[in-house]
Design a protein around this motif. Structure first.
Motif, mmCIF file in Angstrom:
data_model
loop_
_atom_site.group_PDB
_atom_site.id
_atom_site.type_symbol
_atom_site.label_atom_id
_atom_site.label_comp_id
_atom_site.label_asym_id
_atom_site.label_seq_id
_atom_site.Cartn_x
_atom_site.Cartn_y
_atom_site.Cartn_z
ATOM 1 N N LYS A 198 0.975 -1.195 -0.212
ATOM 2 C CA LYS A 198 -0.136 -0.230 0.167
ATOM 3 C C LYS A 198 0.974 1.532 -0.101
ATOM 4 O O LYS A 198 0.587 2.215 -0.758
ATOM 5 C CB LYS A 198 -0.792 0.022 1.061
ATOM 6 N N LEU A 221 -5.124 9.492 -5.302
ATOM 7 C CA LEU A 221 -5.577 8.257 -4.102
ATOM 8 C C LEU A 221 -6.537 7.234 -4.148
ATOM 9 O O LEU A 221 -6.089 6.292 -3.342
ATOM 10 C CB LEU A 221 -4.633 9.173 -3.011
ATOM 11 N N GLY A 222 -7.623 8.001 -4.299
ATOM 12 C CA GLY A 222 -8.768 6.943 -4.492
ATOM 13 C C GLY A 222 -8.498 5.840 -5.706
ATOM 14 O O GLY A 222 -9.124 4.849 -5.633
ATOM 15 N N CYS A 224 -5.666 4.798 -6.243
ATOM 16 C CA CYS A 224 -4.505 3.884 -6.157
ATOM 17 C C CYS A 224 -5.282 2.471 -4.379
ATOM 18 O O CYS A 224 -4.934 1.558 -3.963
ATOM 19 C CB CYS A 224 -3.445 4.159 -5.339
ATOM 20 N N CYS A 225 -6.450 3.824 -4.304
ATOM 21 C CA CYS A 225 -7.186 2.477 -3.017
ATOM 22 C C CYS A 225 -8.195 1.705 -3.245
ATOM 23 O O CYS A 225 -7.837 0.219 -2.910
ATOM 24 C CB CYS A 225 -8.198 3.615 -2.086
ATOM 25 N N PHE A 229 -6.685 -2.289 -3.128
ATOM 26 C CA PHE A 229 -8.605 -3.041 -2.646
ATOM 27 C C PHE A 229 -8.746 -4.518 -3.082
ATOM 28 O O PHE A 229 -8.781 -5.946 -2.621
ATOM 29 C CB PHE A 229 -9.773 -2.251 -2.339
ATOM 30 N N GLN A 270 -6.592 -1.602 4.209
ATOM 31 C CA GLN A 270 -5.575 -0.815 3.129
ATOM 32 C C GLN A 270 -5.778 0.629 2.512
ATOM 33 O O GLN A 270 -5.397 1.469 3.027
ATOM 34 C CB GLN A 270 -4.865 -1.536 2.256
ATOM 35 N N PRO A 271 -6.921 1.137 2.513
ATOM 36 C CA PRO A 271 -7.577 2.588 2.124
ATOM 37 C C PRO A 271 -7.825 3.111 3.203
ATOM 38 O O PRO A 271 -7.072 3.937 2.832
ATOM 39 C CB PRO A 271 -8.546 2.338 1.128
ATOM 40 N N MET A 274 -4.289 4.258 4.294
ATOM 41 C CA MET A 274 -3.581 4.564 3.003
ATOM 42 C C MET A 274 -3.566 6.133 3.423
ATOM 43 O O MET A 274 -3.338 7.359 3.322
ATOM 44 C CB MET A 274 -3.374 4.588 2.201
ATOM 45 N N TYR A 275 -4.771 6.164 3.614
ATOM 46 C CA TYR A 275 -5.337 8.208 4.189
ATOM 47 C C TYR A 275 -4.959 8.407 4.966
ATOM 48 O O TYR A 275 -4.343 9.819 5.308
ATOM 49 C CB TYR A 275 -7.278 8.262 3.616
#
Length: 283
Positions: A198, A221-222, A224-225, A229, A270-271, A274-275
């Motif tokens: 991540k 980022l969205g 990559c999230c 996933f 994970q998302p 990440m945020y």
């Protein structure tokens, strides 16, 4: 006959003869060097035996240290996770960003042993997570510097918090696998590798945030999230749910549903992380 008027005996010839006796024949006229005490010590059989015994002890100590290190730190296993090349790294990064078109997610085996990552893009590795973590810390320092908020303490806090969250993730997953009694070949190092992917998306999000502001940050980022996933779902289901199918557990059984929930929870975490680890770096 000696001269009767000479008061002292002439001893220069005797001295010259004495000095000449001490000179090395054919040499430059310097006195011969006597045997050194070091040479005498080395020529002693007792010292030779002591040196041999010391070398034997050193070899035994090295072997003992190697065995203990391999027991607590599996060096031979770590070599497998770093057996990568440039082509593998490029393909793996593409898989992490665009996992939607990838079809075959099975890890290849050769004589009951998984092949090295450089021969199989589905194999987990530690090179990308390690390099991504270091790069994430550097990018975080760059982001803090552009906002005049950089300090070594804050950068160290950023790195330690990322490591702490990774440790909590690994321990939570291991505890969950133990509680629901999942028989899987998913090792602790595999978990560290999968959870460390991540950082790649986090780096992309922060860099786009520095270049294009919050709009670029949220867009990249969205994406990559969502990608991470999908990647985690398709990867972990083969490690967790495949064992349930091999054991003959019904698809709608209680234990199988717990495995599905665990897989979904790991992928959904994970998302969120990440945020959580990047939103304060972009302003």
């Amino acid at each position: 006959m000696a001269d009767p008027h000479q008061l002292f005996d002439d001893t220069s010839s005797a001295q010259s003869r004495g000095y000449g006796a001490q000179r090395v024949p054919g040499g430059l006229g310097y006195p011969a060097a006597s045997a050194s005490p070091q040479g005498a010590f080395l020529a002693d059989p007792v010292s030779n035996m002591a040196m041999a015994y010391g070398s034997s002890l050193a070899a035994q100590g090295k072997e003992l240290v190697d065995k203990n290190i391999d027991r607590f730190i599996p060096v031979t296993k770590l070599k497998y996770y770093f057996a990568v090349d440039t082509m593998y790294v490029g393909k793996k990064l593409g898989l992490l960003v665009f996992p939607y078109l990838h079809q075959d997610w099975e890890v290849q085996y050769q004589q009951d042993t998984p092949v090295a990552p450089r021969f199989d893009v589905n194999a987990p590795d530690l090179y990308i997570p390690a390099m991504a973590f270091i790069t994430y810390v550097l990018v975080a320092g760059l982001a803090l510097g552009t906002q005049d908020r950089f300090s070594p303490d804050l950068l160290g806090l950023q790195a330690s918090s990322a490591l702490a969250w990774l440790t909590v993730e690994v321990l939570a997953i291991l505890l969950s696998l133990y509680l629901i009694t999942v028989n899987t070949d998913l090792s602790t190092i595999d978990l560290v590798a999968f959870l460390g992917y991540k950082y790649v998306g986090m780096i992309g999000g922060v860099l786009m945030g520095l270049l294009f502001g919050k709009i670029g940050y949220y867009l990249v980022l969205g994406w990559c999230c969502v990608s991470i996933f999908v990647f985690m779902i398709r990867t972990l289901r083969l490690k967790i749910l495949a064992e349930a199918a091999a054991e003959g557990i019904p698809v709608r059984g209680a234990r199988n549903q717990l495995r599905m929930y665990l897989t979904m929870a790991v992928a959904a975490a994970q998302p969120l992380l990440m945020y959580w680890l990047t939103f304060h770096l972009v302003r």
